[in-house]
Design a protein around this motif. Structure first.
Motif, mmCIF file in Angstrom:
data_model
loop_
_atom_site.group_PDB
_atom_site.id
_atom_site.type_symbol
_atom_site.label_atom_id
_atom_site.label_comp_id
_atom_site.label_asym_id
_atom_site.label_seq_id
_atom_site.Cartn_x
_atom_site.Cartn_y
_atom_site.Cartn_z
ATOM 1 N N ILE A 1 38.528 36.799 39.146
ATOM 2 C CA ILE A 1 37.279 37.479 39.008
ATOM 3 C C ILE A 1 37.678 39.042 38.229
ATOM 4 O O ILE A 1 38.275 39.551 38.830
ATOM 5 C CB ILE A 1 36.654 38.121 40.299
ATOM 6 C CG1 ILE A 1 36.381 36.872 41.236
ATOM 7 C CG2 ILE A 1 35.526 38.919 40.123
ATOM 8 C CD1 ILE A 1 35.998 37.200 42.513
ATOM 9 N N ASN B 1 35.277 40.738 36.235
ATOM 10 C CA ASN B 1 34.455 41.597 35.620
ATOM 11 C C ASN B 1 33.662 42.601 36.615
ATOM 12 O O ASN B 1 32.889 43.274 36.567
ATOM 13 C CB ASN B 1 33.220 40.946 35.106
ATOM 14 C CG ASN B 1 33.795 40.170 33.532
ATOM 15 O OD1 ASN B 1 34.371 40.637 33.121
ATOM 16 N ND2 ASN B 1 33.054 38.886 33.474
ATOM 17 N N LEU B 2 34.475 42.298 37.931
ATOM 18 C CA LEU B 2 33.730 43.048 39.147
ATOM 19 C C LEU B 2 34.873 44.424 39.428
ATOM 20 O O LEU B 2 36.209 43.886 38.944
ATOM 21 C CB LEU B 2 33.740 42.434 40.223
ATOM 22 C CG LEU B 2 32.508 41.496 40.235
ATOM 23 C CD1 LEU B 2 32.540 40.509 41.722
ATOM 24 C CD2 LEU B 2 31.192 42.089 40.158
ATOM 25 N N SER B 3 34.519 45.505 39.765
ATOM 26 C CA SER B 3 35.343 46.663 40.028
ATOM 27 C C SER B 3 36.204 46.069 41.477
ATOM 28 O O SER B 3 35.576 45.268 42.013
ATOM 29 C CB SER B 3 34.610 47.644 40.500
ATOM 30 O OG SER B 3 34.041 47.545 41.732
ATOM 31 N N ILE C 1 34.226 46.199 44.754
ATOM 32 C CA ILE C 1 33.240 45.479 45.054
ATOM 33 C C ILE C 1 34.152 44.097 45.631
ATOM 34 O O ILE C 1 33.942 43.267 46.382
ATOM 35 C CB ILE C 1 32.418 44.975 43.626
ATOM 36 C CG1 ILE C 1 31.454 46.072 43.531
ATOM 37 C CG2 ILE C 1 31.670 44.014 44.298
ATOM 38 C CD1 ILE C 1 30.520 46.054 42.286
ATOM 39 N N ARG C 2 35.144 43.787 44.824
ATOM 40 C CA ARG C 2 36.093 42.735 45.044
ATOM 41 C C ARG C 2 36.779 42.832 46.156
ATOM 42 O O ARG C 2 36.730 41.964 47.212
ATOM 43 C CB ARG C 2 37.273 42.613 43.759
ATOM 44 C CG ARG C 2 36.668 42.028 42.868
ATOM 45 C CD ARG C 2 37.667 41.456 41.657
ATOM 46 N NE ARG C 2 38.527 42.515 41.376
ATOM 47 C CZ ARG C 2 39.559 42.478 40.619
ATOM 48 N NH1 ARG C 2 40.138 41.497 40.332
ATOM 49 N NH2 ARG C 2 40.138 43.866 40.330
#
Length: 165
Positions: free
Chosen positions: A78, A80-82, A85-86
């Motif tokens: 992953i 593209n997520l900050s 958020i991850r």
């Protein structure tokens, strides 16, 4: 910066997670072990130790948590997520996995709100400690990188002849 990892790095991660989980359960066993006999399958021997089944279940949790760390907390899958958020997704996934283990292996009665509160409280405290340790570790690594960069710059500047002549 994520270095190239081998299978041995991941195995080490699983066993480090397992060691931390076992340490936490040893402490819990000393505190609530005797009161939990007959109530929780985790502490069927009270504060005298853990069954092989419990140790295998905790190892399975360690494997799943380590896979979750790889999926959610590295940039391999992953990107593209900050990280916030991850991290949130990781903690939610871990709670779901542990809830599954609670139900499947009768770690404590599913219909007991005090048990769920205790689980969420202990999970939150352990997660907070983990986050603080992670932040401190990252800060130390950043300081080491800054020091190495500063040494590189000094060495590079001392090797460059004065070009203002």
């Amino acid at each position: 910066m994520e270095e190239n990892k081998t299978i041995f790095n991941y195995i080490s991660q699983v066993f480090a997670t397992y060691g931390i989980i076992i340490a936490i359960f040893i402490i819990l066993g000393c505190i609530v072990g005797e009161e939990s006999v007959g109530y929780s399958s985790l502490f069927e021997y009270g504060n005298q130790g853990f069954s092989t089944a419990t140790l295998i279940q905790l190892f399975a949790v360690s494997v799943v948590v380590s896979i979750g760390q790889i999926l959610f907390l590295t940039d391999k899958w992953i990107k593209n997520l900050s990280i916030i958020i991850r991290s949130a997704l990781f903690f939610v996934a871990v709670i779901i996995v542990i809830a599954f283990f609670v139900i499947a292996f009768e770690w404590f009665p599913v219909d007991d709100p005090k048990s769920w509160f205790g689980f969420l409280l202990s999970f939150s405290v352990c997660s907070l400690i983990g986050v603080v340790v992670g932040i401190l570790r990252e800060k130390m690594e950043n300081e080491k990188m800054d020091q190495a960069l500063e040494r590189y710059r000094k060495r590079r500047n001392s090797d460059v002849p004065d070009q203002h002549l």
